[in-house]
Design a protein around this motif. Structure first.
Motif, PDB file in Angstrom:
ATOM      1  N   ALA A 150       0.698  -1.511  -0.205  1.00 35.06           N
ATOM      2  CA  ALA A 150       0.057  -0.398   0.146  1.00 35.06           C
ATOM      3  C   ALA A 150       1.050   1.279  -0.439  1.00 35.06           C
ATOM      4  CB  ALA A 150      -0.776   0.239   1.462  1.00 35.06           C
ATOM      5  N   TRP A 151       1.986   0.863   0.540  1.00 33.36           N
ATOM      6  CA  TRP A 151       2.745   2.209   0.506  1.00 33.36           C
ATOM      7  C   TRP A 151       3.502   2.527  -0.090  1.00 33.36           C
ATOM      8  CZ3 TRP A 151       8.438   2.298   3.639  1.00 33.36           C
ATOM      9  CH2 TRP A 151       8.677   3.375   3.835  1.00 33.36           C
ATOM     10  N   ASP A 152       3.791   1.526  -1.474  1.00 32.78           N
ATOM     11  CA  ASP A 152       4.489   1.940  -2.629  1.00 32.78           C
ATOM     12  C   ASP A 152       3.579   1.767  -3.255  1.00 32.78           C
ATOM     13  OD1 ASP A 152       7.044   0.704  -1.722  1.00 32.78           O
ATOM     14  OD2 ASP A 152       6.672  -1.694  -2.619  1.00 32.78           O
ATOM     15  N   THR A 153       2.612   1.563  -3.552  1.00 34.63           N
ATOM     16  CA  THR A 153       1.097   1.954  -4.546  1.00 34.63           C
ATOM     17  C   THR A 153       0.872   3.814  -3.999  1.00 34.63           C
ATOM     18  OG1 THR A 153       0.145   0.014  -4.718  1.00 34.63           O
ATOM     19  CG2 THR A 153      -1.626   1.421  -4.939  1.00 34.63           C
ATOM     20  N   ALA A 154       1.427   3.964  -3.238  1.00 36.59           N
ATOM     21  CA  ALA A 154       0.977   5.109  -2.679  1.00 36.59           C
ATOM     22  C   ALA A 154       2.396   6.376  -3.442  1.00 36.59           C
ATOM     23  CB  ALA A 154       0.920   5.584  -1.013  1.00 36.59           C
ATOM     24  N   GLY A 155       3.454   5.856  -3.348  1.00 38.99           N
ATOM     25  CA  GLY A 155       5.079   6.357  -3.762  1.00 38.99           C
ATOM     26  C   GLY A 155       4.531   6.774  -5.052  1.00 38.99           C
ATOM     27  N   LEU A 156       4.512   5.584  -5.781  1.00 41.55           N
ATOM     28  CA  LEU A 156       3.495   5.254  -7.053  1.00 41.55           C
ATOM     29  C   LEU A 156       2.899   6.920  -7.833  1.00 41.55           C
ATOM     30  CD1 LEU A 156       3.816   1.654  -7.775  1.00 41.55           C
ATOM     31  CD2 LEU A 156       5.409   2.969  -8.618  1.00 41.55           C
ATOM     32  N   ALA A 157       1.589   6.778  -6.780  1.00 36.71           N
ATOM     33  CA  ALA A 157       0.748   8.054  -7.275  1.00 36.71           C
ATOM     34  C   ALA A 157       1.124   9.571  -6.696  1.00 36.71           C
ATOM     35  CB  ALA A 157      -0.661   7.643  -6.177  1.00 36.71           C
ATOM     36  N   LEU A 158       1.792   9.119  -6.162  1.00 36.17           N
ATOM     37  CA  LEU A 158       3.414  10.858  -5.010  1.00 36.17           C
ATOM     38  C   LEU A 158       3.866  10.724  -6.627  1.00 36.17           C
ATOM     39  CD1 LEU A 158       3.976  12.312  -3.450  1.00 36.17           C
ATOM     40  CD2 LEU A 158       5.667  10.823  -2.373  1.00 36.17           C
ATOM     41  N   HIS A 159       5.116   9.712  -6.904  1.00 40.32           N
ATOM     42  CA  HIS A 159       5.395  10.241  -8.639  1.00 40.32           C
ATOM     43  C   HIS A 159       5.004  10.972  -9.360  1.00 40.32           C
ATOM     44  CE1 HIS A 159       8.569   9.989 -10.811  1.00 40.32           C
ATOM     45  NE2 HIS A 159       8.092   9.450 -11.499  1.00 40.32           N
ATOM     46  N   ASP A 160       3.174  10.383  -9.198  1.00 41.47           N
ATOM     47  CA  ASP A 160       1.887  10.339 -10.267  1.00 41.47           C
ATOM     48  C   ASP A 160       1.760  12.634 -10.516  1.00 41.47           C
ATOM     49  OD1 ASP A 160       2.815   8.920 -12.041  1.00 41.47           O
ATOM     50  OD2 ASP A 160       1.045   7.651 -11.140  1.00 41.47           O
ATOM     51  N   VAL A 161       1.419  12.566  -8.977  1.00 46.34           N
ATOM     52  CA  VAL A 161       1.324  13.652  -8.514  1.00 46.34           C
ATOM     53  C   VAL A 161       1.851  14.922  -9.259  1.00 46.34           C
ATOM     54  CG1 VAL A 161       0.053  15.055  -6.975  1.00 46.34           C
ATOM     55  CG2 VAL A 161      -0.748  12.997  -7.559  1.00 46.34           C
ATOM     56  N   GLU A 162       3.280  14.554  -8.572  1.00 49.85           N
ATOM     57  CA  GLU A 162       4.313  15.383  -8.708  1.00 49.85           C
ATOM     58  C   GLU A 162       4.927  15.663 -10.338  1.00 49.85           C
ATOM     59  OE1 GLU A 162       9.675  15.286  -7.789  1.00 49.85           O
ATOM     60  OE2 GLU A 162       8.804  13.373  -7.037  1.00 49.85           O
TER      61      GLU A 162
END
Length: 76
Positions: free
Chosen positions: A43-55
């Motif tokens: 879940a943390w990794d998935t949030a990290g991927l989403a964070l990258h996209d939003v960045e």
């Protein structure tokens, strides 16, 4: 739409994108817990991927605004 409106819209887009980026940072941060399970890590990794996209979206909005300002102020 006037040129000022264009700049205002680009600035608004940038601010909204940065706000979304900050929200994504907080969402990822919330998932960094003392639950060391595989499920939590994923879940943390998935949030990290989403964070990258939003960045990337925020940086694109910033670049669009800055490039428009450069064209206005420097002619390129």
């Amino acid at each position: 739409m006037t040129k000022t409106d264009d700049f205002d819209q680009l600035l608004s887009n940038y601010r909204q994108a940065v706000d979304a980026w900050v929200e994504a940072i907080h969402a990822e941060e919330e998932l960094a817990t003392d639950d060391h399970s595989m499920v939590q890590m994923e879940a943390w990794d998935t949030a990290g991927l989403a964070l990258h996209d939003v960045e990337l979206t925020a940086k694109k909005a910033r670049d669009e605004y800055k490039n428009a300002l450069r064209r206005k102020n420097y002619g390129f």
